[in-house]
Design a protein around this motif. Structure first.
Motif: not given
Length: 365
Positions: A87-91, A127-133
């Motif tokens: 799982a990786v952020p996309g937005v 993911l976009g809410q909690y990831a910063y990288a």
């Protein structure tokens, strides 16, 4: 020295990460822990200890409830959405005020992530809410490994509090980039911050966290930035040209009750041992002036000259001297493993720090 070993760390086994426009093999490889464990067994009188499960209370004392709920369900949510791979952020949500704004308190950087998202939100929104990288993929066993990494830190903190003998929390993923409510830099839960807060809860009056990883301990800073009972000190590569880029400047000194209890010591590229030792001298003065009764060391060895992202140019012999300087503080000390990714040297560099520390106990500040 007791080494509390997170034997479940290898459940976090993502194969790749996105770095500088390329997909590369994951730097936080499970093999790192076995290399360090074996090196300690041969060079240091270390006793391996299996951590105890202390539950969620100490984790929740540091991390936002919505964030913890997200982490514990992220992989299931990702699978339920029909995605393959990690799982990786996309937005990301665009922010009107950039987090690099000099007038923005570092403690505010993850404030946008503290809001509670409905459980039914799409995983890409979470993911976009909690990831910063983009460098911290979440896989099948990532939560299990992170949870037990925190339990390892709590168990080691308990041991140091009980009898004062130094301990080492050996686990992954690392933690010092994990904020109260966001993640990045290979970090999901902030083990050093969890240990420091647990020490406070167990009766320690004043705890100092010393971060010697090459990267700024932005998550630890964020968590304690407005508190005066925990001192955070980080010696790291200057953030203009180094991760995490938007924090780690000398003017970030804390706010509110935490004013003057955060010290950043950014170093120029190729500062070498001379520059690092000078920085450690400033850190020692700050810790002594704070009158700390417990010390948590975020032990990263990624400033070594052969590290893949190393820029400071330290040697293994330098790490031995760094351990001696930490020992000269004379404080009850817990070491928590952070970064270090060069398999050829990571074991000997960790051994050097701990050997220097054990050989230097009893020397005067």
């Amino acid at each position: 020295m007791r080494v509390f070993f997170n034997a479940r760390h290898d459940a976090h086994d993502v194969k790749a990460e996105f770095y500088h426009g390329q997909t590369i093999s994951a730097l936080d490889d499970p093999r790192r822990m076995g290399i360090i464990r074996d090196a300690l067994a041969h060079k240091v009188a270390a006793r391996l200890v299996d951590p105890t499960d202390h539950g969620m209370a100490a984790i929740r004392a540091v991390h936002d409830a919505g964030y913890v709920n997200f982490l514990s369900h992220a992989w299931q949510d990702w699978n339920n959405a029909g995605f393959d791979g990690a799982a990786v952020p996309g937005v990301w949500r665009a922010m009107v005020t950039g987090i690099g704004d000099a007038n923005l308190n570092p403690g505010d950087k993850s404030a946008h992530a503290a809001s509670v998202l409905p459980d039914q939100c799409h995983i890409l929104k979470k993911l976009g809410q909690y990831a910063y990288a983009t460098d911290t993929p979440i896989g099948d066993g990532s939560w299990q490994a992170a949870y037990w990494g925190a339990q390892t830190a709590i168990s080691a903190a308990n041991a140091v509090m009980k009898d004062g003998e130094a301990s080492f929390c050996l686990g992954r993923p690392p933690g010092h980039h994990a904020h109260r409510a966001c993640y990045g830099g290979h970090c999901l839960l902030n083990n050093a911050a969890i240990a420091a807060q647990h020490m406070r809860a167990m009766g320690a009056d004043r705890v100092a966290v010393l971060d010697i990883d090459q990267d700024h301990g932005d998550g630890t800073q964020d968590i304690f930035y407005q508190r005066g009972d925990v001192l955070t000190v980080s010696i790291h590569a200057a953030p203009d040209n180094h991760f995490p880029f938007f924090s780690g400047y000398a003017h970030e000194t804390g706010t509110g009750d935490g004013l003057d209890t955060n010290l950043n010591i950014p170093l120029a590229e190729n500062a070498g041992f001379s520059g690092f030792s000078d920085g450690l001298g400033l850190a020692r003065q700050k810790i002594i002036g704070f009158d700390a009764d417990m010390l948590v060391v975020s032990l990263g060895v990624n400033a070594h000259e052969v590290e893949p992202l190393g820029t400071l140019g330290l040697t293994t012999e330098n790490y031995f001297a760094i351990g001696q300087q930490i020992a000269s503080l004379g404080l009850r000390t817990l070491f928590v493993m952070e970064g270090g990714y060069a398999h050829d040297v990571i074991g000997q560099n960790v051994v050097a720090v701990l050997s220097g520390f054990l050989g230097g106990i009893g020397s005067n500040p």
